[in-house]
Design a protein around this motif. Structure first.
Motif, PDB file in Angstrom:
ATOM      1  N   VAL A  89       1.030  -1.267   0.072  1.00  0.00           N
ATOM      2  CA  VAL A  89       0.010   0.067  -0.025  1.00  0.00           C
ATOM      3  C   VAL A  89       0.823   1.138  -0.089  1.00  0.00           C
ATOM      4  CG1 VAL A  89      -1.670   1.370   1.306  1.00  0.00           C
ATOM      5  CG2 VAL A  89      -1.880  -1.116   1.284  1.00  0.00           C
ATOM      6  N   LEU A  90       0.682   1.839  -1.047  1.00  0.00           N
ATOM      7  CA  LEU A  90       1.394   3.323  -1.314  1.00  0.00           C
ATOM      8  C   LEU A  90       0.395   4.390  -0.823  1.00  0.00           C
ATOM      9  CD1 LEU A  90       3.926   5.343  -1.749  1.00  0.00           C
ATOM     10  CD2 LEU A  90       2.896   5.121  -4.212  1.00  0.00           C
ATOM     11  N   GLY A  91       0.424   4.878   0.278  1.00  0.00           N
ATOM     12  CA  GLY A  91      -0.443   6.156   0.492  1.00  0.00           C
ATOM     13  C   GLY A  91       0.598   7.412   0.615  1.00  0.00           C
ATOM     14  N   SER A  92      -0.057   8.440   0.008  1.00  0.00           N
ATOM     15  CA  SER A  92       0.346   9.918   0.014  1.00  0.00           C
ATOM     16  C   SER A  92      -0.180  10.833   0.699  1.00  0.00           C
ATOM     17  CB  SER A  92       0.591  10.125  -1.520  1.00  0.00           C
ATOM     18  OG  SER A  92       1.282  11.324  -1.576  1.00  0.00           O
ATOM     19  N   GLY A  95      -3.216  10.069   2.653  1.00  0.00           N
ATOM     20  CA  GLY A  95      -3.444   8.769   2.351  1.00  0.00           C
ATOM     21  C   GLY A  95      -2.535   7.986   2.874  1.00  0.00           C
ATOM     22  N   ALA A  96      -1.126   8.741   3.231  1.00  0.00           N
ATOM     23  CA  ALA A  96      -0.158   8.008   3.932  1.00  0.00           C
ATOM     24  C   ALA A  96      -0.305   7.711   5.424  1.00  0.00           C
ATOM     25  CB  ALA A  96       1.003   8.854   3.959  1.00  0.00           C
ATOM     26  N   VAL A  97      -1.306   8.500   6.023  1.00  0.00           N
ATOM     27  CA  VAL A  97      -2.029   8.288   7.288  1.00  0.00           C
ATOM     28  C   VAL A  97      -2.954   7.303   7.262  1.00  0.00           C
ATOM     29  CG1 VAL A  97      -3.070   9.521   9.369  1.00  0.00           C
ATOM     30  CG2 VAL A  97      -1.521  10.783   7.859  1.00  0.00           C
ATOM     31  N   SER A  98      -3.459   7.259   6.217  1.00  0.00           N
ATOM     32  CA  SER A  98      -4.574   5.931   6.140  1.00  0.00           C
ATOM     33  C   SER A  98      -3.948   4.675   6.151  1.00  0.00           C
ATOM     34  CB  SER A  98      -5.491   6.223   4.907  1.00  0.00           C
ATOM     35  OG  SER A  98      -6.216   7.523   4.793  1.00  0.00           O
ATOM     36  N   ALA A  99      -2.717   4.736   5.227  1.00  0.00           N
ATOM     37  CA  ALA A  99      -1.931   3.642   5.024  1.00  0.00           C
ATOM     38  C   ALA A  99      -1.243   3.355   6.316  1.00  0.00           C
ATOM     39  CB  ALA A  99      -0.936   3.752   3.944  1.00  0.00           C
ATOM     40  N   LEU A 100      -0.997   3.999   7.304  1.00  0.00           N
ATOM     41  CA  LEU A 100      -0.202   3.570   8.449  1.00  0.00           C
ATOM     42  C   LEU A 100      -1.400   3.214   9.405  1.00  0.00           C
ATOM     43  CD1 LEU A 100       1.977   6.929   8.812  1.00  0.00           C
ATOM     44  CD2 LEU A 100       2.859   4.649   8.574  1.00  0.00           C
ATOM     45  N   ALA A 101      -2.455   3.744   9.114  1.00  0.00           N
ATOM     46  CA  ALA A 101      -3.457   3.421  10.260  1.00  0.00           C
ATOM     47  C   ALA A 101      -3.992   1.821   9.833  1.00  0.00           C
ATOM     48  CB  ALA A 101      -4.753   4.066  10.011  1.00  0.00           C
ATOM     49  N   LEU A 102      -3.873   1.586   8.424  1.00  0.00           N
ATOM     50  CA  LEU A 102      -4.313   0.188   8.025  1.00  0.00           C
ATOM     51  C   LEU A 102      -3.113  -0.613   8.419  1.00  0.00           C
ATOM     52  CD1 LEU A 102      -5.824  -1.680   6.082  1.00  0.00           C
ATOM     53  CD2 LEU A 102      -4.121  -0.938   4.213  1.00  0.00           C
ATOM     54  N   ILE A 114       4.182   1.848   2.250  1.00  0.00           N
ATOM     55  CA  ILE A 114       4.948   2.961   2.100  1.00  0.00           C
ATOM     56  C   ILE A 114       4.282   4.193   2.270  1.00  0.00           C
ATOM     57  CG2 ILE A 114       6.384   4.143   0.263  1.00  0.00           C
ATOM     58  CD1 ILE A 114       6.149   1.217  -0.986  1.00  0.00           C
ATOM     59  N   ALA A 115       4.531   4.767   3.215  1.00  0.00           N
ATOM     60  CA  ALA A 115       3.907   6.241   3.623  1.00  0.00           C
ATOM     61  C   ALA A 115       4.472   7.203   3.204  1.00  0.00           C
ATOM     62  CB  ALA A 115       3.800   6.140   5.317  1.00  0.00           C
ATOM     63  N   HIS A 116       4.213   7.734   2.114  1.00  0.00           N
ATOM     64  CA  HIS A 116       4.771   8.884   1.346  1.00  0.00           C
ATOM     65  C   HIS A 116       4.375  10.341   1.911  1.00  0.00           C
ATOM     66  CE1 HIS A 116       5.639  11.853  -2.061  1.00  0.00           C
ATOM     67  NE2 HIS A 116       6.658  11.070  -2.009  1.00  0.00           N
ATOM     68  N   GLU A 117       5.168  10.977   2.934  1.00  0.00           N
ATOM     69  CA  GLU A 117       5.053  12.339   3.172  1.00  0.00           C
ATOM     70  C   GLU A 117       3.490  12.319   4.151  1.00  0.00           C
ATOM     71  OE1 GLU A 117       5.972  15.788   0.997  1.00  0.00           O
ATOM     72  OE2 GLU A 117       7.690  14.756   0.205  1.00  0.00           O
ATOM     73  N   PRO A 118       3.362  11.785   5.293  1.00  0.00           N
ATOM     74  CA  PRO A 118       2.462  11.542   6.229  1.00  0.00           C
ATOM     75  C   PRO A 118       2.381  13.221   6.974  1.00  0.00           C
ATOM     76  CG  PRO A 118       3.896  10.408   7.048  1.00  0.00           C
ATOM     77  CD  PRO A 118       4.521  10.482   5.719  1.00  0.00           C
TER      78      PRO A 118
END
Length: 269
Positions: A89-92, A95-102, A114-118
């Motif tokens: 999961v690449l979240g930007s 969306g990076a915060v969403s991916a970290l929560a996932l 991959i949390a891109h610039e949360p």
């Protein structure tokens, strides 16, 4: 292109290609923002993109909101629905915060995040000042000062945006769907995103990378990304471009992402 119903939303999503599953997600960025990158990855990956809850084609029940844990639930439900996971999961940005929560709440559906610039402002020593400025610009936007709020937003992010460009981008007649998505960001996504605090211990148990744009040095998300990477005991991974490098320069971004995926065995032989 399809929709999937969860308890309080109908989620619009798109699936391309075949192979290992990669999810590309933003907030407030929708599926269209990731389409060029998704097309580049689709020859050897199954690529899932979506509109986050309440944004564009993803509808939300009256009174609904968009907290990171809700967006994580949505992602987990979609990954299970397409039945091609676990996923990279690449979240930007949001969306990076969403991916970290996932990764934190649904580790069974992800291989790598991959949390891109949360934009996790609460990780910084000047968090109170930053959040107060954000509250001011959010209130200004919702009160009707659209261009002024966006100017404050970019100033706070330490991203240079000339006044005439801000007027051109955010003033005058605009696409109503885009305006609605913007208003949802300022009213229901931004506060919930920038005030979220990750569970660092849980994230250390997952395969989490922090992405950082090569052109983002000195920006607010450079600071937040570096702070989180430090807490996780890792170094940020550099990607081409800046905060929206995935959209501004999809070809070099895709090449860099393929390198990351290949190093983790997430490519089809």
């Amino acid at each position: 292109m399809s929709t999937y119903e969860v308890s309080d939303a109908d989620l619009y999503y798109e699936v391309r290609g075949s192979g290992p599953l990669v999810v590309l997600v933003g907030a407030p960025m929708d599926a269209d923002a990731f389409a060029p990158l998704a097309d580049l990855l689709a020859p050897d990956h199954t690529v899932l993109t979506l509109d986050p809850r309440g944004v564009k084609r993803s509808t939300l029940a009256p009174g609904g909101t968009s907290r990171p844990e809700q967006r994580a639930d949505d992602l987990a439900a979609l990954i299970r629905h397409v039945d091609a996971g676990p996923a990279v999961v690449l979240g930007s940005s949001g969306g990076a915060v969403s991916a970290l929560a996932l990764a934190q709440y649904h580790p069974d559906v992800v291989r790598t995040v991959i949390a891109h610039e949360p934009p996790l402002d609460r990780l910084l020593p000047d968090a109170d000042e930053l959040l107060a400025k954000s509250e001011k610009l959010m209130a200004g936007y919702l009160a009707g000062d659209v261009v002024g709020a966006w100017k404050q937003f970019f100033q706070l992010a330490n991203i240079y945006l000339p006044d005439d460009v801000a007027e051109m981008m955010f003033g005058g007649d605009r696409d109503p769907q885009q305006v609605a998505a913007e208003r949802f960001w300022f009213g229901h996504e931004m506060r919930e995103t920038i005030t979220w605090l990750p569970d660092v211990a849980k994230l250390r148990e997952a395969d989490v990378m922090i992405g950082l744009g090569e052109e983002s040095t000195g920006q607010l998300c450079d600071r937040t990304s570096t702070a989180l990477a430090g807490l996780l005991g890792i170094e940020p991974t550099r990607f081409p471009g800046g905060h929206t490098g995935f959209a501004d320069a999809p070809e070099p971004f895709a090449a860099a992402l393929r390198t990351v995926l290949g190093a983790r065995g997430e490519t089809r032989p």
